[in-house]
Design a protein around this motif. Structure first.
Motif, short mmCIF file in Angstrom:
data_model
loop_
_atom_site.label_atom_id
_atom_site.label_comp_id
_atom_site.label_asym_id
_atom_site.label_seq_id
_atom_site.Cartn_x
_atom_site.Cartn_y
_atom_site.Cartn_z
N ARG A 77 32.62 34.23 31.76
CA ARG A 77 33.91 33.93 32.40
C ARG A 77 33.71 33.08 33.64
N SER A 78 32.71 33.42 34.45
CA SER A 78 32.45 32.67 35.67
C SER A 78 32.03 31.23 35.36
N ALA A 80 32.82 29.52 32.68
CA ALA A 80 33.99 28.80 32.16
C ALA A 80 34.86 28.30 33.31
N LEU A 81 35.06 29.13 34.33
CA LEU A 81 35.85 28.70 35.49
C LEU A 81 35.14 27.58 36.25
N ARG A 82 33.82 27.70 36.40
CA ARG A 82 33.07 26.68 37.13
C ARG A 82 33.12 25.34 36.40
N ARG A 84 35.42 24.26 34.47
CA ARG A 84 36.77 23.69 34.57
C ARG A 84 37.08 23.23 35.98
N ILE A 86 37.66 25.25 38.63
CA ILE A 86 38.61 26.12 39.33
C ILE A 86 37.96 27.40 39.85
N ALA A 87 36.62 27.43 39.92
CA ALA A 87 35.93 28.61 40.43
C ALA A 87 36.06 28.68 41.94
#
Length: 147
Positions: A77-78, A80-82, A84, A86-87
């Motif tokens: 999950r982390s 995937a955010l990074r 994109r 948006i982390a």
């Protein structure tokens, strides 16, 4: 009579299956002379290394198999955010399985967009640790650019 015995055996087997899985999720503690080792269910350890170069590492360490599975999901999950953008923090996330043996040693390589190695982080974990002490230590090294 034979069918009744078979039906009873199957019913007892199914009834015991739930209690077996619940027993595996309980907290286990071992008291030794100098320290107590506990493995609370559902809690994995998180380690951060900020390399002050725009790169960092976030290591999720599972000390039991269930904790490792949860750590792997959190790392996915982390990441995937990074990816994109948006982390909250742009740290590379990895999951480390510390449940297999007495300890683990991993080397994590961090690359930039040109696939050049930016940093190396050595992770050393042990299964047993004194109460209140983390199981792992991280040793980061920055790689000098070849110019």
């Amino acid at each position: 009579m034979k069918r009744l015995i078979i039906a009873t055996t199957i019913a007892l087997t199914l009834a015991c299956a739930d209690s077996i899985s619940a027993a595996q999720d309980e907290t286990h503690a071992t008291n030794l002379p100098n320290f107590t080792v506990t493995a609370p269910p559902g809690q994995y350890e998180t380690y951060f290394v900020d390399l002050h170069t725009g790169y960092g590492l976030e290591a999720f360490v599972g000390n039991t198999h269930n904790q490792y599975v949860q750590a792997a999901q959190a790392a996915e999950r982390s990441e995937a955010l990074r990816k994109r953008g948006i982390a909250a923090q742009p740290f590379v996330a990895v999951a480390i399985d510390n449940s297999i043996g007495p300890g683990v040693a991993k080397r994590v390589l961090l690359f930039d967009s040109a696939q050049s190695t930016v940093a190396i982080v050595d992770v050393y974990c042990k299964r047993a640790a004194p109460a209140g002490v983390k199981h792992c230590q991280l040793y980061p090294r920055q790689v000098q650019a070849n110019v």
